[in-house]
Write an enzyme that holds these catalytic residues in place. Structure first.
Site, short mmCIF file in Angstrom:
data_model
loop_
_atom_site.label_atom_id
_atom_site.label_comp_id
_atom_site.label_asym_id
_atom_site.label_seq_id
_atom_site.Cartn_x
_atom_site.Cartn_y
_atom_site.Cartn_z
N GLU A 99 14.85 -22.97 51.51
CA GLU A 99 14.41 -22.06 50.45
C GLU A 99 15.50 -21.79 49.42
O GLU A 99 15.22 -21.37 48.31
CB GLU A 99 13.89 -20.75 51.07
CG GLU A 99 14.91 -19.76 51.58
CD GLU A 99 15.55 -20.18 52.90
OE1 GLU A 99 15.20 -21.23 53.46
OE2 GLU A 99 16.44 -19.43 53.36
N ILE A 119 24.17 -22.55 56.52
CA ILE A 119 25.01 -21.35 56.45
C ILE A 119 25.19 -20.81 57.86
O ILE A 119 24.24 -20.30 58.46
CB ILE A 119 24.35 -20.27 55.55
CG1 ILE A 119 24.05 -20.83 54.15
CG2 ILE A 119 25.23 -19.03 55.47
CD1 ILE A 119 23.11 -19.96 53.33
N ARG A 120 26.38 -20.90 58.38
CA ARG A 120 26.65 -20.50 59.77
C ARG A 120 25.48 -20.98 60.66
O ARG A 120 24.89 -20.23 61.44
CB ARG A 120 26.84 -18.98 59.88
CG ARG A 120 28.02 -18.49 59.06
CD ARG A 120 28.57 -17.16 59.52
NE ARG A 120 27.57 -16.14 59.63
CZ ARG A 120 27.24 -15.52 60.77
NH1 ARG A 120 27.84 -15.84 61.90
NH2 ARG A 120 26.31 -14.60 60.77
N HIS A 134 18.55 -23.99 55.59
CA HIS A 134 17.69 -23.21 54.69
C HIS A 134 17.17 -24.15 53.62
O HIS A 134 17.95 -24.61 52.81
CB HIS A 134 18.51 -22.12 53.99
CG HIS A 134 19.06 -21.09 54.90
ND1 HIS A 134 18.44 -19.88 55.09
CD2 HIS A 134 20.16 -21.05 55.68
CE1 HIS A 134 19.14 -19.14 55.94
NE2 HIS A 134 20.19 -19.84 56.31
N GLY A 156 19.18 -15.23 58.87
CA GLY A 156 19.78 -13.91 58.88
C GLY A 156 20.73 -13.89 60.06
O GLY A 156 21.56 -14.78 60.22
N GLU A 157 20.60 -12.91 60.91
CA GLU A 157 21.44 -12.81 62.11
C GLU A 157 20.49 -12.70 63.31
O GLU A 157 19.80 -11.69 63.46
CB GLU A 157 22.37 -11.61 61.96
CG GLU A 157 23.27 -11.37 63.13
CD GLU A 157 24.13 -12.57 63.50
OE1 GLU A 157 24.67 -13.24 62.60
OE2 GLU A 157 24.23 -12.86 64.70
N SER A 158 20.48 -13.75 64.11
CA SER A 158 19.47 -13.83 65.16
C SER A 158 19.55 -12.67 66.16
O SER A 158 18.53 -12.16 66.61
CB SER A 158 19.55 -15.17 65.89
OG SER A 158 20.85 -15.37 66.42
N CYS A 172 17.10 -21.54 60.52
CA CYS A 172 18.42 -21.03 60.88
C CYS A 172 18.32 -19.96 61.98
O CYS A 172 17.97 -20.29 63.10
CB CYS A 172 19.14 -20.55 59.63
SG CYS A 172 20.92 -20.57 59.83
N ARG A 225 24.62 -21.69 68.57
CA ARG A 225 24.83 -20.83 67.40
C ARG A 225 26.16 -21.15 66.72
O ARG A 225 27.14 -21.49 67.39
CB ARG A 225 24.85 -19.35 67.82
CG ARG A 225 23.52 -18.83 68.34
CD ARG A 225 23.63 -17.34 68.66
NE ARG A 225 23.86 -16.56 67.46
CZ ARG A 225 24.58 -15.46 67.41
NH1 ARG A 225 25.18 -15.00 68.48
NH2 ARG A 225 24.71 -14.81 66.28
#
Ligand code: GLN
Length: 202
Positions: A178, A139-140, A176, A50-52, A82, A111
């Site tokens: 998943e 992803i990023r 990821h 997500g966004e840490s 991630c 990051r």
């Protein structure tokens, strides 16, 4: 027969559902964790992507940060993917102002080390302890730029960049699994959680 392992998925932000589905498919009971009192009942925890910085902020607002740090220190099995890896890292590069991590993994992660969303990619990786290659989506994603003496690299890209680490009951991947229905890293978390539950019961 012993009861199913109860594994939390930190559900403040990010891709919670995919992790819960994998955990359930592996026979665990998956719990979406939003409140501190839910933590005490867990055999293990997944911190999703997500966004840490957002997960960090929300964890403080929801009063989850301190109890979670205590549980990590006590040996709660945790798998971070991630953003989840970033949150488990002791040190981060490229943090936003005031961004904290839960810490636990003796690593530094950078990051967004692979560029923006458009630089997302998929690859197959050899992961130590897993026989066939693992399907990995980045992803990023963060890159693990330092692996301290307490942690161990368990997967790297072709250029040597470390993208998965293990340290005691903690597991972290830049990617990821998943997204591709890859279940073997979650299975590893469940093995660790099972061993810890047995040790605590003994
Ligand atoms: N770039 C994100 C962060 O710093 C992580 C991206 C992800 O979890 N897919 O939190």
């Amino acid at each position: 027969m012993t009861s199913a392992l109860r594994i939390g998925v930190l559900a403040l932000q990010g891709d919670v559902r995919e992790h819960a589905a994998i955990l359930t498919s592996l026979g665990a009971e998956a719990v979406a964790v939003r409140r501190p009192e839910q933590l005490a009942e867990l055999d293990g925890l997944v911190i999703p992507g997500g966004e840490s910085s957002v997960i960090d902020k929300l964890s403080r607002i929801f009063g989850l940060r301190d109890p979670l740090r205590a549980l990590i220190a006590e040996g709660l099995p945790v798998y971070g993917t991630c953003a989840g890896l970033i949150l488990l890292a002791d040190e981060i590069e490229g943090a936003i102002d005031g961004q904290l991590t839960f810490g636990g993994l003796d690593v530094t992660v950078a990051r967004n080390a692979f560029g923006g969303q458009v630089e997302s990619f998929e690859t197959e990786l050899q992961v130590e302890g897993i026989e066939d290659p693992v399907a990995a989506t980045f992803i990023r994603a963060p890159l693990i730029t330092r692996v301290g003496p307490k942690a161990r690299a368990i997967a790297a890209l072709a250029d040597g960049g470390v993208v998965a680490v293990e340290q005691g009951n903690l597991l972290g991947t830049s990617f990821h699994p998943e997204m591709n229905g890859e279940t073997r890293l979650h299975a590893r978390l469940l093995e660790v959680a099972e061993a810890r539950r047995a040790a605590l019961a003994a």
